[in-house]
Design a protein around this motif. Structure first.
Motif, PDB file in Angstrom:
ATOM      1  N   GLY A 154     -20.892  -3.586 -20.988  1.00 14.87           N
ATOM      2  CA  GLY A 154     -22.166  -4.697 -20.805  1.00 14.87           C
ATOM      3  C   GLY A 154     -23.011  -4.215 -19.540  1.00 14.87           C
ATOM      4  N   ILE A 155     -24.058  -4.832 -19.750  1.00 14.36           N
ATOM      5  CA  ILE A 155     -24.873  -4.364 -18.565  1.00 14.36           C
ATOM      6  C   ILE A 155     -24.673  -5.429 -17.498  1.00 14.36           C
ATOM      7  CG2 ILE A 155     -27.491  -4.121 -17.962  1.00 14.36           C
ATOM      8  CD1 ILE A 155     -26.463  -2.033 -19.971  1.00 14.36           C
ATOM      9  N   THR A 156     -24.507  -5.043 -16.192  1.00 15.37           N
ATOM     10  CA  THR A 156     -24.264  -6.003 -15.250  1.00 15.37           C
ATOM     11  C   THR A 156     -25.530  -6.917 -14.762  1.00 15.37           C
ATOM     12  OG1 THR A 156     -24.644  -4.255 -13.498  1.00 15.37           O
ATOM     13  CG2 THR A 156     -22.337  -4.561 -14.189  1.00 15.37           C
ATOM     14  N   LYS A 157     -25.351  -8.112 -14.046  1.00 17.76           N
ATOM     15  CA  LYS A 157     -26.498  -8.576 -13.694  1.00 17.76           C
ATOM     16  C   LYS A 157     -27.363  -7.871 -12.420  1.00 17.76           C
ATOM     17  CE  LYS A 157     -24.437 -13.245 -13.561  1.00 17.76           C
ATOM     18  NZ  LYS A 157     -23.916 -14.521 -13.141  1.00 17.76           N
ATOM     19  N   GLY A 158     -28.757  -7.743 -12.706  1.00 21.16           N
ATOM     20  CA  GLY A 158     -29.491  -7.035 -11.764  1.00 21.16           C
ATOM     21  C   GLY A 158     -29.628  -7.952 -10.283  1.00 21.16           C
ATOM     22  N   ARG A 159     -29.518  -7.260  -9.259  1.00 20.90           N
ATOM     23  CA  ARG A 159     -29.778  -7.882  -7.952  1.00 20.90           C
ATOM     24  C   ARG A 159     -30.630  -7.364  -7.105  1.00 20.90           C
ATOM     25  NH1 ARG A 159     -24.379  -7.468  -9.838  1.00 20.90           N
ATOM     26  NH2 ARG A 159     -23.117  -9.198  -9.388  1.00 20.90           N
ATOM     27  N   GLY A 160     -31.536  -6.586  -7.855  1.00 18.79           N
ATOM     28  CA  GLY A 160     -32.628  -6.042  -7.268  1.00 18.79           C
ATOM     29  C   GLY A 160     -32.340  -4.930  -5.843  1.00 18.79           C
ATOM     30  N   TYR A 161     -33.212  -4.803  -5.024  1.00 16.27           N
ATOM     31  CA  TYR A 161     -32.988  -3.644  -4.010  1.00 16.27           C
ATOM     32  C   TYR A 161     -32.409  -4.448  -2.981  1.00 16.27           C
ATOM     33  CZ  TYR A 161     -34.477  -0.171  -0.751  1.00 16.27           C
ATOM     34  OH  TYR A 161     -34.384   0.768   0.100  1.00 16.27           O
ATOM     35  N   THR A 162     -31.256  -4.012  -2.390  1.00 16.12           N
ATOM     36  CA  THR A 162     -30.249  -4.295  -1.553  1.00 16.12           C
ATOM     37  C   THR A 162     -29.912  -3.502  -0.369  1.00 16.12           C
ATOM     38  OG1 THR A 162     -28.354  -4.049  -2.994  1.00 16.12           O
ATOM     39  CG2 THR A 162     -29.391  -6.125  -3.104  1.00 16.12           C
ATOM     40  N   GLY A 163     -29.470  -3.982   0.531  1.00 11.82           N
ATOM     41  CA  GLY A 163     -28.982  -3.020   1.615  1.00 11.82           C
ATOM     42  C   GLY A 163     -27.673  -2.636   1.346  1.00 11.82           C
ATOM     43  N   CYS A 164     -27.105  -1.694   2.222  1.00 13.66           N
ATOM     44  CA  CYS A 164     -25.926  -0.993   1.983  1.00 13.66           C
ATOM     45  C   CYS A 164     -24.627  -1.697   2.122  1.00 13.66           C
ATOM     46  CB  CYS A 164     -25.899   0.378   2.901  1.00 13.66           C
ATOM     47  SG  CYS A 164     -25.951   0.017   4.569  1.00 13.66           S
ATOM     48  N   VAL A 165     -24.704  -2.875   2.916  1.00 12.07           N
ATOM     49  CA  VAL A 165     -23.782  -3.590   3.076  1.00 12.07           C
ATOM     50  C   VAL A 165     -23.255  -4.628   1.820  1.00 12.07           C
ATOM     51  CG1 VAL A 165     -22.962  -5.719   4.478  1.00 12.07           C
ATOM     52  CG2 VAL A 165     -24.285  -4.022   5.658  1.00 12.07           C
ATOM     53  N   LYS A 166     -24.355  -4.975   1.163  1.00 10.35           N
ATOM     54  CA  LYS A 166     -24.328  -5.862  -0.086  1.00 10.35           C
ATOM     55  C   LYS A 166     -23.942  -4.965  -1.022  1.00 10.35           C
ATOM     56  CE  LYS A 166     -26.349  -9.084  -3.031  1.00 10.35           C
ATOM     57  NZ  LYS A 166     -25.188 -10.328  -2.922  1.00 10.35           N
ATOM     58  N   ARG A 167     -24.649  -3.625  -1.199  1.00  4.95           N
ATOM     59  CA  ARG A 167     -24.453  -2.736  -2.158  1.00  4.95           C
ATOM     60  C   ARG A 167     -23.072  -1.918  -2.258  1.00  4.95           C
ATOM     61  NH1 ARG A 167     -28.288   2.425  -3.544  1.00  4.95           N
ATOM     62  NH2 ARG A 167     -28.070   2.352  -5.800  1.00  4.95           N
ATOM     63  N   TRP A 168     -22.767  -1.500  -1.119  1.00  6.36           N
ATOM     64  CA  TRP A 168     -21.436  -0.639  -1.009  1.00  6.36           C
ATOM     65  C   TRP A 168     -20.248  -1.389  -0.292  1.00  6.36           C
ATOM     66  CZ3 TRP A 168     -21.891   2.986  -4.480  1.00  6.36           C
ATOM     67  CH2 TRP A 168     -23.311   3.449  -4.754  1.00  6.36           C
ATOM     68  N   GLY A 169     -20.605  -2.510   0.331  1.00 10.21           N
ATOM     69  CA  GLY A 169     -19.536  -3.177   1.025  1.00 10.21           C
ATOM     70  C   GLY A 169     -19.370  -2.413   2.541  1.00 10.21           C
ATOM     71  N   HIS A 170     -20.573  -1.850   3.227  1.00 13.91           N
ATOM     72  CA  HIS A 170     -20.183  -1.115   4.539  1.00 13.91           C
ATOM     73  C   HIS A 170     -20.016  -2.538   5.435  1.00 13.91           C
ATOM     74  CE1 HIS A 170     -22.475   2.623   3.417  1.00 13.91           C
ATOM     75  NE2 HIS A 170     -21.595   2.723   2.906  1.00 13.91           N
ATOM     76  N   HIS A 171     -19.201  -1.958   6.565  1.00 16.12           N
ATOM     77  CA  HIS A 171     -19.039  -2.708   7.804  1.00 16.12           C
ATOM     78  C   HIS A 171     -20.375  -3.025   8.340  1.00 16.12           C
ATOM     79  CE1 HIS A 171     -14.706  -3.269   7.774  1.00 16.12           C
ATOM     80  NE2 HIS A 171     -14.694  -1.947   7.605  1.00 16.12           N
ATOM     81  N   ILE A 172     -20.529  -4.417   8.948  1.00 17.60           N
ATOM     82  CA  ILE A 172     -21.889  -4.593   9.798  1.00 17.60           C
ATOM     83  C   ILE A 172     -21.197  -4.126  11.245  1.00 17.60           C
ATOM     84  CG2 ILE A 172     -22.604  -6.475   8.259  1.00 17.60           C
ATOM     85  CD1 ILE A 172     -21.374  -8.501  10.375  1.00 17.60           C
ATOM     86  N   LEU A 173     -22.488  -4.110  12.042  1.00 19.41           N
ATOM     87  CA  LEU A 173     -22.253  -3.761  13.547  1.00 19.41           C
ATOM     88  C   LEU A 173     -21.753  -4.740  14.255  1.00 19.41           C
ATOM     89  CD1 LEU A 173     -25.453  -1.567  14.349  1.00 19.41           C
ATOM     90  CD2 LEU A 173     -23.189  -0.810  13.593  1.00 19.41           C
ATOM     91  N   ARG A 174     -21.244  -4.414  15.494  1.00 19.17           N
ATOM     92  CA  ARG A 174     -20.600  -5.681  16.471  1.00 19.17           C
ATOM     93  C   ARG A 174     -21.801  -6.645  16.632  1.00 19.17           C
ATOM     94  NH1 ARG A 174     -17.550  -3.188  21.552  1.00 19.17           N
ATOM     95  NH2 ARG A 174     -19.869  -2.293  21.470  1.00 19.17           N
TER      96      ARG A 174
END
Length: 209
Positions: free
Chosen positions: A112-132
């Motif tokens: 299927g085609i996943t829900k579109g979430r628009g333009y997102t940052g790397c934290v939401k898109r790839w699960g990167h850690h945030i800075l302290r």
């Protein structure tokens, strides 16, 4: 024998099995689908059938699409999908494929085609850690950080960066068919299926079961 069908995602619910355990399921309206084209090894080099799903109006189709359905002698359909089979001798153009093609206990793959979430940052898109959040890390905490090194002084291809998230084709493997309602053409699959409600999905036999 391989099987396939086009369906529409209805939504999620839960049912109880024979032991009383709660099973989360996704309900899909699978079919009825009509066979719009039949391909064989002699004519096309492989065996496959093309299924049509959901009645369509003439204004929603191109001239070529309308001619395709007229040649097959079937009603106009909005969605078409080809499924490869091991043998198509038992299937003919105009046949109707329903949900009872599958049975409870079968393992299937759903696309299927996943829900579109628009333009997102790397934290939401790839699960990167945030800075302290403290000790002088600056006013921003969700930046991707360093992009590269001095040598080779460029960013490598496939670097995970912000961008379009979602709205892409995804296939979930080895979902179990929990229940079939042949009267209403409903299939209950254990677990989640990609896409939003009323989204079109393609169900076929599992390739890794």
């Amino acid at each position: 024998m391989k099987k396939g069908i086009i369906g529409k995602k209805i939504g999620m619910t839960q049912i109880f099995d024979e032991i009383g355990n709660v099973v989360p399921v996704t309900v899909i309206q699978a079919g009825p689908c009509v066979v719009a084209q039949k391909k064989t090894v002699e004519t096309d080099g492989y065996d496959a059938i093309q299924l049509g799903f959901v009645d369509a109006k003439e204004k929603h189709l191109t001239k070529a699409e309308k001619g395709h359905f007229e040649k097959a002698g079937v009603a106009l359909k909005r969605h078409l999908k080809e499924f490869r089979l091991d043998d198509v001798s038992a299937v003919n153009v105009g046949d109707v494929i329903t949900a009872d093609t599958f049975a409870a206990g079968d393992k299937v793959d759903v696309t299927g085609i996943t829900k579109g979430r628009g333009y997102t940052g790397c934290v939401k898109r790839w699960g990167h850690h945030i800075l302290r959040m403290t000790h002088g890390t600056g006013p921003v905490h969700r930046q991707p950080g360093s992009m590269g090194v001095i040598d080779p002084a460029r960013i490598f291809k496939n670097k995970k960066m912000p961008g379009q998230y979602g709205n892409e084709q995804v296939t979930v493997l080895n979902l179990k068919v929990v229940k079939i309602d042949s009267e209403k053409n409903l299939i209950a699959l254990k677990g989640a299926v990609p896409g939003a409600k009323d989204g079109i999905v393609f169900i076929r036999d599992s390739v890794k079961a």
